[in-house]
Design a protein around this motif. Structure first.
Motif, short mmCIF file in Angstrom:
data_model
loop_
_atom_site.label_atom_id
_atom_site.label_comp_id
_atom_site.label_asym_id
_atom_site.label_seq_id
_atom_site.Cartn_x
_atom_site.Cartn_y
_atom_site.Cartn_z
N MET A 1 0.80 -1.21 0.00
CA MET A 1 0.00 0.00 0.00
C MET A 1 0.84 1.28 0.00
SD MET A 1 -2.92 -1.26 -0.34
CE MET A 1 -3.74 0.29 -0.40
N PHE A 2 2.11 1.13 -0.41
CA PHE A 2 3.02 2.29 -0.43
C PHE A 2 3.37 2.62 -1.87
CE2 PHE A 2 7.37 4.11 0.07
CZ PHE A 2 6.98 5.25 0.76
N ALA A 3 3.01 3.80 -2.31
CA ALA A 3 3.34 4.24 -3.66
C ALA A 3 4.80 4.69 -3.70
CB ALA A 3 2.44 5.39 -4.08
N THR A 4 5.48 4.38 -4.81
CA THR A 4 6.88 4.76 -4.95
C THR A 4 7.13 5.37 -6.32
OG1 THR A 4 7.61 2.66 -5.90
CG2 THR A 4 7.61 2.82 -3.50
N GLY A 5 8.25 6.03 -6.43
CA GLY A 5 8.75 6.40 -7.73
C GLY A 5 9.39 5.19 -8.37
N VAL A 6 9.78 5.32 -9.62
CA VAL A 6 10.40 4.20 -10.34
C VAL A 6 11.75 4.65 -10.86
CG1 VAL A 6 10.14 2.52 -12.20
CG2 VAL A 6 8.10 3.40 -11.03
N THR A 7 12.77 3.84 -10.64
CA THR A 7 14.11 4.16 -11.10
C THR A 7 14.67 3.02 -11.94
OG1 THR A 7 15.39 3.15 -9.30
CG2 THR A 7 14.52 5.36 -8.90
N ILE A 8 15.66 3.35 -12.74
CA ILE A 8 16.49 2.33 -13.36
C ILE A 8 17.92 2.63 -12.91
CG2 ILE A 8 17.41 1.38 -15.51
CD1 ILE A 8 14.73 1.97 -16.81
N VAL A 9 18.53 1.65 -12.24
CA VAL A 9 19.92 1.77 -11.80
C VAL A 9 20.78 1.26 -12.94
CG1 VAL A 9 21.63 1.06 -10.09
CG2 VAL A 9 19.24 1.42 -9.39
N THR A 10 21.76 2.06 -13.34
CA THR A 10 22.62 1.70 -14.47
C THR A 10 24.09 1.77 -14.06
OG1 THR A 10 22.58 4.00 -15.25
CG2 THR A 10 20.97 2.47 -16.22
N ALA A 11 24.89 0.94 -14.70
CA ALA A 11 26.33 0.91 -14.44
C ALA A 11 27.02 0.28 -15.64
CB ALA A 11 26.64 0.12 -13.17
N ARG A 12 28.33 0.33 -15.63
CA ARG A 12 29.13 -0.36 -16.64
C ARG A 12 30.03 -1.34 -15.89
NH1 ARG A 12 30.42 0.76 -21.90
NH2 ARG A 12 29.67 2.89 -21.74
N ALA A 13 29.93 -2.62 -16.25
CA ALA A 13 30.76 -3.66 -15.64
C ALA A 13 32.21 -3.49 -16.07
CB ALA A 13 30.25 -5.04 -16.05
N ALA A 14 33.13 -4.09 -15.34
CA ALA A 14 34.56 -4.03 -15.69
C ALA A 14 34.80 -4.53 -17.11
CB ALA A 14 35.37 -4.84 -14.68
N SER A 15 33.97 -5.46 -17.58
CA SER A 15 34.10 -6.00 -18.94
C SER A 15 33.61 -5.02 -20.01
CB SER A 15 33.28 -7.29 -19.05
OG SER A 15 31.89 -6.99 -18.92
N GLY A 16 32.98 -3.92 -19.57
CA GLY A 16 32.41 -2.96 -20.51
C GLY A 16 30.93 -3.15 -20.74
N GLU A 17 30.38 -4.27 -20.29
CA GLU A 17 28.95 -4.56 -20.45
C GLU A 17 28.11 -3.53 -19.71
OE1 GLU A 17 25.71 -8.04 -19.27
OE2 GLU A 17 27.76 -8.14 -18.49
N LEU A 18 27.02 -3.08 -20.35
CA LEU A 18 26.08 -2.16 -19.70
C LEU A 18 25.15 -2.94 -18.80
CD1 LEU A 18 25.15 0.20 -22.67
CD2 LEU A 18 26.91 0.52 -20.92
N ILE A 19 24.94 -2.44 -17.60
CA ILE A 19 24.07 -3.05 -16.60
C ILE A 19 22.90 -2.09 -16.38
CG2 ILE A 19 23.89 -3.87 -14.21
CD1 ILE A 19 25.93 -5.46 -15.83
N GLY A 20 21.70 -2.63 -16.27
CA GLY A 20 20.54 -1.81 -15.97
C GLY A 20 19.43 -2.64 -15.38
N LEU A 21 18.76 -2.11 -14.35
CA LEU A 21 17.66 -2.81 -13.71
C LEU A 21 16.67 -1.82 -13.13
CD1 LEU A 21 18.16 -2.96 -10.27
CD2 LEU A 21 20.19 -4.01 -11.23
N THR A 22 15.41 -2.17 -13.19
CA THR A 22 14.37 -1.35 -12.60
C THR A 22 14.33 -1.57 -11.10
OG1 THR A 22 13.06 -1.46 -14.62
CG2 THR A 22 11.88 -0.86 -12.62
#
Length: 147
Positions: A1-22
């Protein structure tokens, strides 16, 4: 019952791969120094990259970014296909069109229960003037409406 905002956390792994998650487990911790927190399940495949990387970005989604929230919440081959972004601190991707972005140094982590709590020190932040936020409540997306 708690409303929240929505984010996507992003990063770049040491391998160069892009990381992203809601994530909607985002919160302010401190103004001095500027600290924010968010949490991630210990079972998440992105945990090793996010735990060892120096920087990540917290992209606060705008109401017109519902599709991005769903895309980065789902398991799929290439979440990044066709996504517009620019490079931020430490190589972390900053999503174009976000309502706000916090560029964070990966300051500390705390293992609690089945999640890891990340505390980030905000190095830079920006916002898109007039952007309505994307909200989440009861399994559905919403946008703001003044009372």
């Amino acid at each position: 019952m708690f409303a929240t905002g929505v984010t996507i956390v992003t990063a770049r792994a040491a391998s160069g791969e892009l990381i992203g998650l809601t994530a909607n487990s985002f919160n302010s911790v401190s103004l001095e120094p500027p600290l924010v927190l968010w949490s991630l399940a210990r079972a998440a495949g992105s945990l090793p990259a996010l735990s060892t990387g120096s920087h990540y970005a917290i992209n606060i989604l705008a109401a017109d970014q519902k599709e991005l929230a769903e895309r980065f919440a789902a398991r799929r081959e290439d979440r990044w296909a066709g996504v517009a972004w620019i490079e931020g601190a430490g190589g972390a991707p900053l999503l174009t069109g976000a309502a706000a972005v916090f560029e964070c140094f990966n300051r500390s982590r705390y293992e609690e229960g089945d999640h890891v709590i990340f505390v980030g020190e905000v190095e830079r932040c920006s916002h898109r003037a007039g952007a309505a936020p994307l909200l989440f409540h009861g399994g559905r997306f919403y946008t703001e409406h003044p009372l």
